[in-house]
Design a protein around this motif. Structure first.
Motif, short mmCIF file in Angstrom:
data_model
loop_
_atom_site.label_atom_id
_atom_site.label_comp_id
_atom_site.label_asym_id
_atom_site.label_seq_id
_atom_site.Cartn_x
_atom_site.Cartn_y
_atom_site.Cartn_z
N GLY A 282 -5.87 -2.69 -9.20
CA GLY A 282 -6.84 -2.90 -8.00
C GLY A 282 -6.22 -3.98 -7.06
N ILE A 283 -6.11 -5.16 -7.94
CA ILE A 283 -5.89 -6.22 -7.14
C ILE A 283 -4.64 -6.01 -6.43
CG2 ILE A 283 -5.14 -7.73 -8.96
CD1 ILE A 283 -6.61 -9.99 -8.04
N HIS A 284 -3.38 -5.59 -7.36
CA HIS A 284 -2.02 -5.39 -6.83
C HIS A 284 -2.17 -4.38 -5.66
CE1 HIS A 284 0.57 -7.78 -9.24
NE2 HIS A 284 -0.13 -7.59 -10.31
N PHE A 285 -2.63 -3.38 -5.74
CA PHE A 285 -2.96 -2.26 -4.53
C PHE A 285 -3.53 -2.96 -3.20
CE2 PHE A 285 -5.33 0.38 -2.16
CZ PHE A 285 -4.53 1.73 -1.86
N PHE A 286 -4.44 -3.65 -3.36
CA PHE A 286 -4.92 -4.32 -2.25
C PHE A 286 -4.35 -5.38 -1.77
CE2 PHE A 286 -8.94 -2.20 -3.68
CZ PHE A 286 -9.33 -1.35 -2.63
N GLU A 287 -3.35 -6.26 -2.57
CA GLU A 287 -2.57 -7.12 -2.17
C GLU A 287 -1.66 -6.90 -0.84
OE1 GLU A 287 0.54 -10.95 -3.21
OE2 GLU A 287 0.51 -8.96 -4.31
N HIS A 288 -1.22 -5.51 -0.80
CA HIS A 288 -0.34 -5.10 0.20
C HIS A 288 -0.96 -4.15 1.04
CE1 HIS A 288 3.38 -7.11 -0.96
NE2 HIS A 288 2.88 -6.94 -2.16
N ALA A 289 -1.98 -3.54 0.71
CA ALA A 289 -2.69 -2.52 1.35
C ALA A 289 -3.25 -3.29 2.66
CB ALA A 289 -3.61 -1.56 0.51
N THR A 290 -3.71 -4.32 2.49
CA THR A 290 -4.36 -5.19 3.70
C THR A 290 -3.27 -5.78 4.49
OG1 THR A 290 -4.18 -7.04 1.93
CG2 THR A 290 -6.51 -5.75 2.41
N GLY A 291 -2.06 -5.44 4.39
CA GLY A 291 -1.09 -5.62 5.33
C GLY A 291 -0.06 -6.78 5.42
N ILE A 292 -0.14 -7.74 4.40
CA ILE A 292 0.87 -8.76 4.37
C ILE A 292 2.15 -8.68 4.82
CG2 ILE A 292 0.97 -8.77 1.93
CD1 ILE A 292 0.57 -11.85 4.28
N GLU A 293 2.59 -7.28 4.00
CA GLU A 293 4.00 -7.21 4.17
C GLU A 293 4.51 -6.93 5.79
OE1 GLU A 293 7.81 -7.02 2.38
OE2 GLU A 293 5.93 -7.67 1.65
N ALA A 294 3.46 -6.39 6.33
CA ALA A 294 3.73 -5.79 7.88
C ALA A 294 3.87 -7.06 8.56
CB ALA A 294 2.66 -4.96 8.56
N VAL A 295 3.22 -8.03 8.13
CA VAL A 295 2.93 -9.41 9.16
C VAL A 295 4.27 -10.04 8.67
CG1 VAL A 295 1.98 -11.53 9.44
CG2 VAL A 295 0.53 -9.49 9.33
#
Length: 501
Positions: A282-295
């Protein structure tokens, strides 16, 4: 026994310099990965122009690293159980070296992609092994600080990548981006040799029955002999060895090279292991699902959409993103063991929700306005930096600290590798689809989407992630037992000294 625990608890409050030095050197591999991520954001501008590739090819080039990292992370868990944590870091450095050389050469899109794929496998190894090694040599009171060092190093690497973009971008088109990508080979080679000076993880040595070697290293990474003995006895019990056993080498009654771990993790997990696995995924999923890579990866495009058109100013604004990320992760490393993982995580995610909403609003206003809106341009830049700051003070470093410390000893390496695999899949999905998403629902709409996902993340963290601050690695399985309520765990830890299992 109680007096020994009290005494070791007091002594552990001071940072062991040797353990810190080991964690710093092991975390250096994360700088190379961070550099590769950061430098690609600017290099893509020049690669697209030089190799005449389209947006889809740019997306694939950006995301392929993470798909290959998925394979690397899954292989790294079993590899580190078999050859040890230290040699796994050496192997990751060598793989990085080969990838960087191919990318620096890059006469065509195909060879560039091959180099990126090889580097991606190295990324998978690095992301799994650096936090696990740091967690296994640190004491409970300093584990948050030492285990967050790889994430700090990733941020420093990203910042160096942005700076490299700015300076190498002034070279000729054909040379500039190749220098940006190829120069990563130099630190990879240095690290491959430097890591051989580090000790092996004492927990891995105990799993191999090498108690004498484990004791020598535990004495080096502990502040006193009593602390070393207490920590070593905990590890012995977790490995199924009598804590009074004083032999240098023992034959363990069960397999110790990672065999049967997948069955215990996925097919027939105990209730506590199932909860641990859910928390890590869960924590790994949400780390990137919240958009940091896009930024991080597409920040030049975001600033361009906001109204910054000069190539130099775009790259400078992107350097600001890297500087913000590195600064706030550095701040976070000093608070993880004082404030705790859970409180920082919830504060961080709440701040990200507000920043993403503001970024979505400002970019929507810019896109629908016929004239240049200075306030919307300013708000989008401030919101981007605010989002990166909140991510970096909580969700960014805590993802790696938390997932590397919660698995039981036998399951740790391969359990952590599952978390990293999920992390890379989400990273790849976001980096390879962001351009397509914002072309479909607008760039403002894409950040409103990330804000909505961040709300779900906050709820998940609140209900399913207990506080781990101050607990030994050997206590985690009990912490995640069915009778533990996540919201109450942190309170108990702050008011009482935990006992060793």
């Amino acid at each position: 026994m109680a007096s020994m625990e009290d005494r070791s608890g007091e002594i552990q409050s001071s940072l062991n310099k040797y353990a810190c030095a080991c964690a710093i050197v092991a975390s250096m591999i994360s700088i190379i990965f961070g550099y590769d991520t950061g430098v690609m954001s600017g290099a893509m501008i020049f690669i697209k122009e030089d190799l005449k590739i389209n947006d889809t090819q740019v997306e694939v080039l950006a995301g392929i690293l993470n798909l290959c990292a998925l394979l690397g992370s899954l292989a790294a868990g079993r590899t580190s159980d078999y050859i040890g944590r230290r040699y796994t870091i050496v192997l990751a450095s060598i793989i990085f070296l080969l990838g960087a050389i191919l990318m620096g050469y890059g006469p065509s899109y195909a060879i560039l992609m091959t180099g990126r794929c090889i580097a991606g496998i190295g990324v998978g190894f690095a992301l799994m092994i650096a936090p696990v090694y740091s967690a296994e040599i640190s004491s409970p009171s300093t584990r948050g600080f030492l285990t967050s060092l790889p994430e700090l190093c990733i941020s420093l690497g990203i910042l160096l990548g942005y700076v490299s973009n700015y300076f190498f971008g002034k070279l000729s088109l054909k040379l500039g981006w190749r220098m940006m990508l190829g120069i990563a080979a130099i630190p990879s080679l240095a690290l491959a040799f430097g890591i051989l000076k580090l000790p092996e993880s004492p927990r891995w040595l105990v799993m191999q029955g090498r108690l004498g070697d484990a004791k020598k290293i535990m004495l080096q990474v502990s502040n006193t002999k009593e602390e070393a003995e207490t920590r070593l006895n905990d590890i012995k019990l977790a490995a199924g060895i009598d804590e009074n056993c004083q032999e240098d080498i023992v034959k363990l009654p069960r397999k110790t090279h990672g065999e049967g771990v997948w069955k215990e993790l996925l097919l027939k997990p105990s209730p506590s292991v199932r909860w641990i696995l859910m928390a890590a995924i869960g924590i790994h999923f949400f780390e990137h699902a919240t958009g940091i890579e896009a930024v991080v990866l597409y920040s030049p495009r975001i600033f361009k959409k906001a109204g910054i058109t000069s190539k130099d100013k775009l790259l400078l604004a992107t350097v600001g993103v890297g500087l913000t990320k590195a600064t706030f992760i550095l701040i976070a490393t000093f608070f993880l063991d004082k404030i705790g993982r859970r409180r920082l995580l919830l504060t961080s995610t709440a701040g990200m929700i507000l920043a993403l909403t503001a970024l979505g609003f400002s970019l929507t206003m810019v896109e629908h306005s016929q004239e240049r809106l200075l306030w919307a341009l300013s708000l989008s830049i401030v919101a981007t930096y605010t989002y990166v700051a909140f991510f970096s003070i909580g969700l960014g470093p805590i993802t790696w600290v938390y997932s590397s410390e919660i698995f039981p000893l036998k399951l740790r390496a391969q359990g952590a590798s599952i978390g990293v695999a999920v992390n890379r899949v989400m990273n790849a999905i976001v980096s390879m689809s962001f351009i397509s998403i914002y072309k479909t629902i607008t760039i403002g709409g894409s950040f409103f989407m990330f804000a909505g996902i961040a709300v779900l993340a906050w709820l998940f963290f609140y209900f399913f992630l207990p506080e781990t601050k101050g607990r030994s690695l050997e206590e985690m399985e009990i912490l995640f037992s069915k009778n533990t309520r996540p919201r109450n765990v942190g309170i108990g830890l702050e008011t009482q000294q935990t006992s060793n299992v």
